[in-house]
Design an enzyme around this catalytic site. Structure first.
Site, PDB file in Angstrom:
ATOM      1  N   ASP A  30      36.520 -10.092  11.846  1.00  0.00           N
ATOM      2  CA  ASP A  30      36.610 -11.394  11.477  1.00  0.00           C
ATOM      3  C   ASP A  30      37.599 -12.319  11.685  1.00  0.00           C
ATOM      4  O   ASP A  30      38.855 -11.896  12.088  1.00  0.00           O
ATOM      5  CB  ASP A  30      36.483 -11.311   9.793  1.00  0.00           C
ATOM      6  CG  ASP A  30      35.545 -12.258   9.258  1.00  0.00           C
ATOM      7  OD1 ASP A  30      34.516 -12.211   8.796  1.00  0.00           O
ATOM      8  OD2 ASP A  30      36.095 -13.615   9.241  1.00  0.00           O
ATOM      9  N   THR A  86      24.903 -18.406  10.146  1.00  0.00           N
ATOM     10  CA  THR A  86      24.116 -19.596  10.874  1.00  0.00           C
ATOM     11  C   THR A  86      23.542 -20.369  10.133  1.00  0.00           C
ATOM     12  O   THR A  86      22.808 -20.668   9.675  1.00  0.00           O
ATOM     13  CB  THR A  86      22.901 -18.887  11.549  1.00  0.00           C
ATOM     14  OG1 THR A  86      22.112 -17.929  10.669  1.00  0.00           O
ATOM     15  CG2 THR A  86      23.373 -17.838  12.932  1.00  0.00           C
ATOM     16  N   THR A 124      20.510 -14.383  11.059  1.00  0.00           N
ATOM     17  CA  THR A 124      18.921 -14.946  11.233  1.00  0.00           C
ATOM     18  C   THR A 124      19.213 -16.099  12.377  1.00  0.00           C
ATOM     19  O   THR A 124      19.826 -16.943  12.201  1.00  0.00           O
ATOM     20  CB  THR A 124      18.621 -15.408  10.084  1.00  0.00           C
ATOM     21  OG1 THR A 124      18.710 -14.504   8.928  1.00  0.00           O
ATOM     22  CG2 THR A 124      17.384 -16.244   9.970  1.00  0.00           C
ATOM     23  N   LYS A 209      12.048 -13.132  10.504  1.00  0.00           N
ATOM     24  CA  LYS A 209      12.854 -13.515   9.227  1.00  0.00           C
ATOM     25  C   LYS A 209      12.433 -14.887   8.716  1.00  0.00           C
ATOM     26  O   LYS A 209      12.092 -15.058   7.413  1.00  0.00           O
ATOM     27  CB  LYS A 209      14.253 -13.632   9.757  1.00  0.00           C
ATOM     28  CG  LYS A 209      15.239 -13.693   8.567  1.00  0.00           C
ATOM     29  CD  LYS A 209      15.245 -12.270   7.613  1.00  0.00           C
ATOM     30  CE  LYS A 209      15.642 -12.629   6.140  1.00  0.00           C
ATOM     31  NZ  LYS A 209      17.190 -12.343   6.298  1.00  0.00           N
ATOM     32  N   ASN A 213      10.521 -15.400   5.116  1.00  0.00           N
ATOM     33  CA  ASN A 213      11.064 -16.267   4.163  1.00  0.00           C
ATOM     34  C   ASN A 213      10.409 -17.520   3.707  1.00  0.00           C
ATOM     35  O   ASN A 213      10.056 -17.767   2.645  1.00  0.00           O
ATOM     36  CB  ASN A 213      12.720 -16.518   4.345  1.00  0.00           C
ATOM     37  CG  ASN A 213      13.554 -15.445   4.095  1.00  0.00           C
ATOM     38  OD1 ASN A 213      12.936 -14.454   3.537  1.00  0.00           O
ATOM     39  ND2 ASN A 213      14.814 -15.269   4.562  1.00  0.00           N
ATOM     40  N   HIS A 216       7.745 -15.970   1.638  1.00  0.00           N
ATOM     41  CA  HIS A 216       8.111 -15.729   0.283  1.00  0.00           C
ATOM     42  C   HIS A 216       8.411 -16.903  -0.505  1.00  0.00           C
ATOM     43  O   HIS A 216       7.989 -17.161  -1.725  1.00  0.00           O
ATOM     44  CB  HIS A 216       9.646 -15.197   0.268  1.00  0.00           C
ATOM     45  CG  HIS A 216       9.376 -13.676   1.007  1.00  0.00           C
ATOM     46  ND1 HIS A 216      10.627 -12.986   1.622  1.00  0.00           N
ATOM     47  CD2 HIS A 216       8.436 -13.041   1.426  1.00  0.00           C
ATOM     48  CE1 HIS A 216      10.214 -11.968   1.982  1.00  0.00           C
ATOM     49  NE2 HIS A 216       8.993 -11.985   2.186  1.00  0.00           N
ATOM     50  N   TYR A 255      -5.826  -8.760   4.957  1.00  0.00           N
ATOM     51  CA  TYR A 255      -7.114  -9.849   5.023  1.00  0.00           C
ATOM     52  C   TYR A 255      -6.722 -11.151   5.170  1.00  0.00           C
ATOM     53  O   TYR A 255      -5.901 -11.903   4.307  1.00  0.00           O
ATOM     54  CB  TYR A 255      -7.991  -9.399   3.826  1.00  0.00           C
ATOM     55  CG  TYR A 255      -9.412  -9.687   4.320  1.00  0.00           C
ATOM     56  CD1 TYR A 255     -10.031  -8.740   5.013  1.00  0.00           C
ATOM     57  CD2 TYR A 255      -9.907 -10.773   3.972  1.00  0.00           C
ATOM     58  CE1 TYR A 255     -11.410  -8.872   5.557  1.00  0.00           C
ATOM     59  CE2 TYR A 255     -11.286 -11.096   4.494  1.00  0.00           C
ATOM     60  CZ  TYR A 255     -11.790 -10.220   5.062  1.00  0.00           C
ATOM     61  OH  TYR A 255     -13.198 -10.557   5.471  1.00  0.00           O
ATOM     62  N   CYS A 267     -17.951 -21.242  -0.146  1.00  0.00           N
ATOM     63  CA  CYS A 267     -16.793 -21.044  -1.219  1.00  0.00           C
ATOM     64  C   CYS A 267     -15.508 -21.426  -1.114  1.00  0.00           C
ATOM     65  O   CYS A 267     -15.319 -22.198  -2.054  1.00  0.00           O
ATOM     66  CB  CYS A 267     -16.848 -19.674  -1.743  1.00  0.00           C
ATOM     67  SG  CYS A 267     -18.587 -18.705  -2.111  1.00  0.00           S
ATOM     68  N   LYS A 270     -15.269 -25.404  -1.357  1.00  0.00           N
ATOM     69  CA  LYS A 270     -15.814 -25.683  -2.664  1.00  0.00           C
ATOM     70  C   LYS A 270     -14.798 -25.556  -3.921  1.00  0.00           C
ATOM     71  O   LYS A 270     -14.390 -26.369  -4.745  1.00  0.00           O
ATOM     72  CB  LYS A 270     -17.098 -25.446  -2.973  1.00  0.00           C
ATOM     73  CG  LYS A 270     -17.848 -25.607  -4.322  1.00  0.00           C
ATOM     74  CD  LYS A 270     -19.236 -25.102  -4.372  1.00  0.00           C
ATOM     75  CE  LYS A 270     -19.350 -23.625  -4.741  1.00  0.00           C
ATOM     76  NZ  LYS A 270     -18.530 -23.001  -5.909  1.00  0.00           N
TER      77      LYS A 270
HETATM   78  N1  LIG Z   1      23.457 -13.334   2.881  1.00  0.00           N
HETATM   79  C1  LIG Z   1      22.333 -12.886   2.947  1.00  0.00           C
HETATM   80  O1  LIG Z   1      21.803 -12.355   1.765  1.00  0.00           O
HETATM   81  C2  LIG Z   1      21.563 -12.517   4.107  1.00  0.00           C
HETATM   82  C3  LIG Z   1      20.709 -11.713   4.371  1.00  0.00           C
HETATM   83  C4  LIG Z   1      19.846 -11.571   5.442  1.00  0.00           C
HETATM   84  C5  LIG Z   1      20.253 -12.284   6.540  1.00  0.00           C
HETATM   85  N2  LIG Z   1      21.517 -12.839   6.432  1.00  0.00           N
HETATM   86  C6  LIG Z   1      22.229 -13.766   7.676  1.00  0.00           C
HETATM   87  O2  LIG Z   1      23.128 -13.025   8.105  1.00  0.00           O
HETATM   88  C7  LIG Z   1      23.956 -13.833   8.780  1.00  0.00           C
HETATM   89  C8  LIG Z   1      25.345 -13.681   8.162  1.00  0.00           C
HETATM   90  O3  LIG Z   1      25.245 -13.938   6.658  1.00  0.00           O
HETATM   91  P1  LIG Z   1      26.213 -13.724   5.703  1.00  0.00           P
HETATM   92  O4  LIG Z   1      25.633 -14.393   4.181  1.00  0.00           O
HETATM   93  O5  LIG Z   1      26.716 -12.574   5.737  1.00  0.00           O
HETATM   94  O6  LIG Z   1      27.092 -14.941   5.999  1.00  0.00           O
HETATM   95  P2  LIG Z   1      29.021 -15.160   5.498  1.00  0.00           P
HETATM   96  O7  LIG Z   1      28.996 -16.436   5.557  1.00  0.00           O
HETATM   97  O8  LIG Z   1      29.152 -14.478   4.197  1.00  0.00           O
HETATM   98  O9  LIG Z   1      30.002 -14.228   6.565  1.00  0.00           O
HETATM   99  C9  LIG Z   1      29.943 -14.822   7.929  1.00  0.00           C
HETATM  100  C10 LIG Z   1      31.321 -14.136   8.257  1.00  0.00           C
HETATM  101  O10 LIG Z   1      31.591 -14.628   9.650  1.00  0.00           O
HETATM  102  C11 LIG Z   1      32.724 -14.626   9.886  1.00  0.00           C
HETATM  103  N3  LIG Z   1      32.881 -15.403  11.216  1.00  0.00           N
HETATM  104  C12 LIG Z   1      32.774 -16.716  11.736  1.00  0.00           C
HETATM  105  N4  LIG Z   1      33.036 -16.715  12.959  1.00  0.00           N
HETATM  106  C13 LIG Z   1      33.418 -15.635  13.387  1.00  0.00           C
HETATM  107  C14 LIG Z   1      33.954 -15.324  14.656  1.00  0.00           C
HETATM  108  N5  LIG Z   1      34.098 -15.921  15.657  1.00  0.00           N
HETATM  109  N6  LIG Z   1      34.347 -13.716  14.650  1.00  0.00           N
HETATM  110  C15 LIG Z   1      34.356 -13.045  13.639  1.00  0.00           C
HETATM  111  N7  LIG Z   1      33.934 -13.356  12.518  1.00  0.00           N
HETATM  112  C16 LIG Z   1      33.435 -14.821  12.243  1.00  0.00           C
HETATM  113  C17 LIG Z   1      33.138 -15.570   8.849  1.00  0.00           C
HETATM  114  O11 LIG Z   1      34.658 -15.745   8.644  1.00  0.00           O
HETATM  115  C18 LIG Z   1      32.671 -14.858   7.583  1.00  0.00           C
HETATM  116  O12 LIG Z   1      33.294 -13.924   7.160  1.00  0.00           O
HETATM  117  C19 LIG Z   1      23.282 -15.303   8.637  1.00  0.00           C
HETATM  118  O13 LIG Z   1      22.670 -15.643   9.689  1.00  0.00           O
HETATM  119  C20 LIG Z   1      22.411 -15.188   7.484  1.00  0.00           C
HETATM  120  O14 LIG Z   1      21.554 -16.147   7.451  1.00  0.00           O
HETATM  121  C21 LIG Z   1      21.923 -13.403   5.449  1.00  0.00           C
END
Ligand SMILES: NC(=O)c1ccc[n+]([C@@H]2O[C@H](COP(=O)([O-])OP(=O)(O)OC[C@H]3O[C@@H](n4cnc5c(N)ncnc54)[C@H](O)[C@@H]3O)[C@@H](O)[C@H]2O)c1
Length: 453
Positions: A30, A86, A124, A209, A213, A216, A255, A267, A270
């Protein structure tokens, strides 16, 4: 396996702990020194049920560590999972700069690595992102995709609040790749989990995804609109939706989930109209339900526009009723399309073995008399003659007799509203109303904003 995970947020932290718990060695990466320090002290970076115990245990066992050094993490591992954020722009575009930065880091790191490397995107992302990530890695590493490295899309389906429970009980594990060995290697990470492992095309995996979503959100909004109408009538909406969910044939089932042409018949239009009017009379706003009819009209327009791409051609309709096996023409969307095309002077022939104009009675007859009064002049009895004499064949009903005949024809334009037979997808002159064919499945969905590094 030795795995690196980029991003130690909700997804990354849960994956780090749970993969280690399943026997892998995992290095978290990170840009936040604070998150890296937490992991290296055996503490999670997020609040989630059970994750603190898992991280503490795996830290004690030496199965997890974290670093800000991307190069070191990639060199020491076989697979890099990308789980960085993202976020969306106010216009809904994805900001992929974190993903692209990680791609660049992975590319630079594998320059110094002899072994094959796999980058698996867990974040995502929109369709086309994996290809863009591969380009960045190729540029930064000087290595060729599928020779020095491979890209896999492996979307995460967990929900915050039950993330660990969801990780161990996924509805399915989805893996998209153009490299089957890489896909299988990523699949190996999840073999101990329940749920089917589905390996598919990259772009199919990327869009899933969003489809999930969006659906949902649609479910929630539909249930809320039904609830709003019911409560105005003094009806318990929870009883209504409980009964709704008991129908596993039409309601909670696959279905109707096949993209294709507009709905019709006596149906659906209407009763949808009846429900809309009921809501309107109660002064209840139901924009989702109101939008259903708009989407249906749009599908009729789309079908007409597809056919109008072939002007001055002889058009042959295979099937006229709203579905196979019936002579019900009421609200058949094909009747609407034909009416529109006739208005533009189209030359049309129709074959439908179930329609005999002399047998049409009541509202069925009234409907057709008001739209195509000279229908009997357009109907032909011999399907082979229609196929032989028309330039464009429009498949409106899913009849076995059409299947066996059309798979033998390569010189006609076939416009398919019903996904008659997958063998047709290979044909040069085949057009599906809303699915890709072999010749047009490479569209890219990037906006210029998305591709900025
Ligand atoms: N949070 C959810 O419930 C969830 C569920 C499914 C999918 N997602 C998807 O997963 C992805 C991550 O979501 P999240 O909620 O874990 O995000 P988050 O913001 O909690 O975590 C992202 C992490 O990435 C780190 N980061 C940024 N740039 C970086 C780099 N160059 N190198 C290393 N680390 C870096 C940030 O410091 C942060 O800690 C997103 O695309 C999100 O849409 C999230």
């Amino acid at each position: 396996m030795n795995i690196s995970i980029f991003g130690l947020g909700y997804v990354g932290c849960v994956s780090l702990g749970c993969l280690a718990n399943n026997g892998h060695h995992v290095i978290g990466v990170d840009v936040s020194q604070n998150k890296v320090d937490l992991i290296n002290k055996g503490k999670p970076t997020i609040i989630e049920k059970d994750i603190d115990t898992i991280i503490a245990e795996q830290h004690k066992l030496g199965s997890i560590s974290a670093t800000t050094d991307a190069m070191d993490a990639v060199i020491k591992t076989e697979i890099s999972i990308i789980a960085v954020g993202t976020p969306s722009s106010p216009q809904g575009h994805l900001n992929l700069k974190y993903i692209f930065k990680v791609a660049e880091n992975i590319g630079k790191a594998i320059q110094n690595k002899d072994e094959f490397h796999i980058a698996a995107i867990r974040s995502t992302v929109l369709p086309g992102t994996c290809d863009k990530v591969a380009e960045i890695i190729e540029k930064a590493s000087g290595k060729k995709r599928n020779v020095g490295f491979a890209i896999v899309d492996n979307p995460e389906f967990l929900r915050e609040g039950s993330a660990v429970q969801d990780y161990y009980n996924p509805p399915l594990t989805l893996i998209g790749s153009d490299n089957i060995d890489a896909a299988n290697k990523v699949a190996d990470l999840y073999r101990k989990l329940p749920g089917e492992i589905v390996i598919t095309d990259l772009r199919v995996a990327e869009i899933m995804k969003y489809v999930n979503n969006t659906y949902h959100a649609l479910k929630i909004s539909f249930a809320n609109e039904v609830g709003n109408v019911c409560s105005e009538l003094g009806i318990d909406s929870h009883k209504v939706m409980e009964i709704f969910c008991k129908d596993k044939q039409l309601n909670i089932s696959n279905y109707y989930f096949k993209p294709g042409f507009a709905y019709g018949g006596s149906c659906l239009p209407k009763d949808l109209g009846g429900f809309k009017t009921l809501a309107h009379d109660l002064y209840v706003k139901t924009p989702v339900i109101d939008g259903i009819g708009i989407t249906n009209e749009n599908q009729i327009e789309r079908a007409t526009d597809l056919i109008l791409k072939y002007p001055n051609k002889k058009l042959g309709f295979l099937g006229l009723s709203f579905k196979a096996g019936t002579d019900d023409l009421r609200n058949s969307p094909a009747v609407r399309v034909i009416e529109l095309l006739l208005g533009k002077g189209a030359d049309i022939k129709i074959y439908d073995k179930n329609i005999n104009t002399t047998m049409l009675t009541g509202t069925n007859k009234d409907y057709i008399d008001a739209r195509i009064p000279h229908l009997s002049n357009l109907l032909v009895k011999d399907v082979d003659h229609l196929i032989e004499t028309c330039d464009v064949l429009i498949v409106n009903t899913n009849e076995d007799e059409f299947k066996s005949k059309l798979v033998l024809i390569e010189d006609k334009i076939i416009i398919d509203f019903v996904r008659l037979d997958d063998r047709l997808l290979d044909y040069e002159n085949y057009v599906g109303i809303n699915w890709s064919t072999k010749k047009n499945n490479n569209d890219t969905y990037f906006s210029s904003e998305d591709t900025v590094l």
